[in-house]
Design a protein around this motif. Structure first.
Motif, PDB file in Angstrom:
ATOM      1  N   GLU A 191      -1.491  14.804   4.698  1.00  0.00           N
ATOM      2  CA  GLU A 191      -2.157  13.678   5.198  1.00  0.00           C
ATOM      3  C   GLU A 191      -1.655  12.179   5.013  1.00  0.00           C
ATOM      4  O   GLU A 191      -1.339  11.332   5.721  1.00  0.00           O
ATOM      5  CB  GLU A 191      -3.816  13.674   5.239  1.00  0.00           C
ATOM      6  CG  GLU A 191      -4.581  12.812   6.057  1.00  0.00           C
ATOM      7  CD  GLU A 191      -6.022  13.123   5.828  1.00  0.00           C
ATOM      8  OE1 GLU A 191      -6.659  12.187   5.276  1.00  0.00           O
ATOM      9  OE2 GLU A 191      -6.571  14.189   6.075  1.00  0.00           O
ATOM     10  N   GLY A 192      -1.562  12.313   3.680  1.00  0.00           N
ATOM     11  CA  GLY A 192      -0.919  10.937   3.109  1.00  0.00           C
ATOM     12  C   GLY A 192       0.439  10.863   3.599  1.00  0.00           C
ATOM     13  O   GLY A 192       0.810   9.643   3.776  1.00  0.00           O
ATOM     14  N   ILE A 252       2.389   9.916  -5.870  1.00  0.00           N
ATOM     15  CA  ILE A 252       2.879  11.095  -5.404  1.00  0.00           C
ATOM     16  C   ILE A 252       3.389  12.205  -6.425  1.00  0.00           C
ATOM     17  O   ILE A 252       2.925  13.178  -6.450  1.00  0.00           O
ATOM     18  CB  ILE A 252       3.734  11.069  -4.391  1.00  0.00           C
ATOM     19  CG1 ILE A 252       3.128  10.400  -2.849  1.00  0.00           C
ATOM     20  CG2 ILE A 252       4.283  12.373  -3.629  1.00  0.00           C
ATOM     21  CD1 ILE A 252       3.810  10.196  -1.661  1.00  0.00           C
ATOM     22  N   TYR A 312       1.050   3.971  -3.007  1.00  0.00           N
ATOM     23  CA  TYR A 312       0.691   5.407  -2.723  1.00  0.00           C
ATOM     24  C   TYR A 312       1.811   6.430  -3.110  1.00  0.00           C
ATOM     25  O   TYR A 312       1.590   7.320  -3.906  1.00  0.00           O
ATOM     26  CB  TYR A 312       0.277   5.682  -1.148  1.00  0.00           C
ATOM     27  CG  TYR A 312       0.278   7.059  -0.735  1.00  0.00           C
ATOM     28  CD1 TYR A 312      -0.956   7.566  -1.161  1.00  0.00           C
ATOM     29  CD2 TYR A 312       1.046   7.939  -0.235  1.00  0.00           C
ATOM     30  CE1 TYR A 312      -1.205   8.872  -0.876  1.00  0.00           C
ATOM     31  CE2 TYR A 312       0.797   9.082  -0.014  1.00  0.00           C
ATOM     32  CZ  TYR A 312      -0.426   9.738  -0.242  1.00  0.00           C
ATOM     33  OH  TYR A 312      -0.494  10.974  -0.092  1.00  0.00           O
ATOM     34  N   TRP A 337       0.573   9.468   6.920  1.00  0.00           N
ATOM     35  CA  TRP A 337       0.270   8.188   7.159  1.00  0.00           C
ATOM     36  C   TRP A 337       1.408   7.118   6.680  1.00  0.00           C
ATOM     37  O   TRP A 337       1.937   6.163   7.191  1.00  0.00           O
ATOM     38  CB  TRP A 337      -0.880   7.717   6.173  1.00  0.00           C
ATOM     39  CG  TRP A 337      -1.007   6.154   5.963  1.00  0.00           C
ATOM     40  CD1 TRP A 337      -1.970   5.264   6.669  1.00  0.00           C
ATOM     41  CD2 TRP A 337      -0.790   5.393   4.644  1.00  0.00           C
ATOM     42  NE1 TRP A 337      -1.684   3.926   6.204  1.00  0.00           N
ATOM     43  CE2 TRP A 337      -1.255   4.371   4.895  1.00  0.00           C
ATOM     44  CE3 TRP A 337       0.082   5.904   3.481  1.00  0.00           C
ATOM     45  CZ2 TRP A 337      -0.946   3.201   3.945  1.00  0.00           C
ATOM     46  CZ3 TRP A 337       0.487   4.847   2.545  1.00  0.00           C
ATOM     47  CH2 TRP A 337      -0.191   3.504   2.763  1.00  0.00           C
ATOM     48  N   VAL A 338       2.083   7.581   5.478  1.00  0.00           N
ATOM     49  CA  VAL A 338       3.446   6.918   5.093  1.00  0.00           C
ATOM     50  C   VAL A 338       4.298   6.971   6.371  1.00  0.00           C
ATOM     51  O   VAL A 338       5.128   5.912   6.787  1.00  0.00           O
ATOM     52  CB  VAL A 338       4.124   7.774   4.012  1.00  0.00           C
ATOM     53  CG1 VAL A 338       5.502   7.383   3.700  1.00  0.00           C
ATOM     54  CG2 VAL A 338       3.289   7.508   2.914  1.00  0.00           C
ATOM     55  N   SER A 355       0.833  -1.187   0.031  1.00  0.00           N
ATOM     56  CA  SER A 355      -0.167  -0.065   0.047  1.00  0.00           C
ATOM     57  C   SER A 355       0.897   1.148   0.028  1.00  0.00           C
ATOM     58  O   SER A 355       0.540   2.125  -0.739  1.00  0.00           O
ATOM     59  CB  SER A 355      -1.093   0.065   1.333  1.00  0.00           C
ATOM     60  OG  SER A 355      -1.866  -0.971   1.153  1.00  0.00           O
ATOM     61  N   ASN A 389      -4.511  16.857   1.568  1.00  0.00           N
ATOM     62  CA  ASN A 389      -4.405  15.479   1.283  1.00  0.00           C
ATOM     63  C   ASN A 389      -3.067  14.775   1.229  1.00  0.00           C
ATOM     64  O   ASN A 389      -2.894  13.705   1.786  1.00  0.00           O
ATOM     65  CB  ASN A 389      -5.173  15.050  -0.141  1.00  0.00           C
ATOM     66  CG  ASN A 389      -6.878  15.296   0.028  1.00  0.00           C
ATOM     67  OD1 ASN A 389      -7.158  15.417   1.216  1.00  0.00           O
ATOM     68  ND2 ASN A 389      -7.429  15.445  -1.023  1.00  0.00           N
ATOM     69  N   PHE A 390      -2.208  15.517   0.609  1.00  0.00           N
ATOM     70  CA  PHE A 390      -0.726  14.967   0.641  1.00  0.00           C
ATOM     71  C   PHE A 390      -0.211  15.178   1.709  1.00  0.00           C
ATOM     72  O   PHE A 390       0.450  14.225   2.313  1.00  0.00           O
ATOM     73  CB  PHE A 390      -0.118  16.417  -0.288  1.00  0.00           C
ATOM     74  CG  PHE A 390       1.445  16.091  -0.283  1.00  0.00           C
ATOM     75  CD1 PHE A 390       2.006  15.104  -0.994  1.00  0.00           C
ATOM     76  CD2 PHE A 390       2.077  17.114   0.439  1.00  0.00           C
ATOM     77  CE1 PHE A 390       3.518  15.243  -1.046  1.00  0.00           C
ATOM     78  CE2 PHE A 390       3.534  16.849   0.527  1.00  0.00           C
ATOM     79  CZ  PHE A 390       4.156  15.912  -0.193  1.00  0.00           C
TER      80      PHE A 390
END
Length: 119
Positions: free
Chosen positions: A50-51, A22, A18, A54-55, A14, A47-48
């Motif tokens: 937030e991503g 990018i 993702y 998460w990474v 995942s 969103n970037f």
């Protein structure tokens, strides 16, 4: 029931998927900024960020499960600080350049993580 190891492998897949998306997302953010589409740009930047959070948390989960990750996390954090500083300055041209030339390039180079299970 899925084993922890299989869940970790799914997490790696995942994160790789993702991260491969990018660079295109960064280019899109730059386009939004240059075309005066502020709402789209700022929603995409949110969103970037937030991503990336998460990474980063995914990296921590993997490290806590004895995975070794070869990725320049310091550079990623530095780029996020630069995004924040540029947002505060409200300079959309510099922000567009940052996403298109620096962040997109960084993630193109780092798009596939080198992850290995420690023995």
């Amino acid at each position: 029931m899925i084993s922890i190891e299989n869940q970790l492998i799914e997490l790696i897949e995942s994160v790789n998927l993702y991260m491969s998306k990018i660079p295109n997302g960064c280019t899109k953010i730059a386009e939004f900024l240059r075309n005066g589409q502020r709402d789209e740009a700022y929603n995409s930047i949110s969103n970037f960020v937030e991503g990336i959070e998460w990474v980063s948390s995914s990296f921590n989960i993997l490290k806590n499960n004895n995975y070794s990750i070869i990725f320049n996390e310091e550079k990623m954090k530095s780029l996020l600080l630069e995004v924040n500083d540029t947002l505060e300055q409200r300079d959309q041209n510099v922000l567009a350049d940052l996403f298109e030339y620096e962040i997109a390039s960084f993630f193109e180079e780092e798009s596939q993580l080198a992850i290995a299970k420690k023995m």
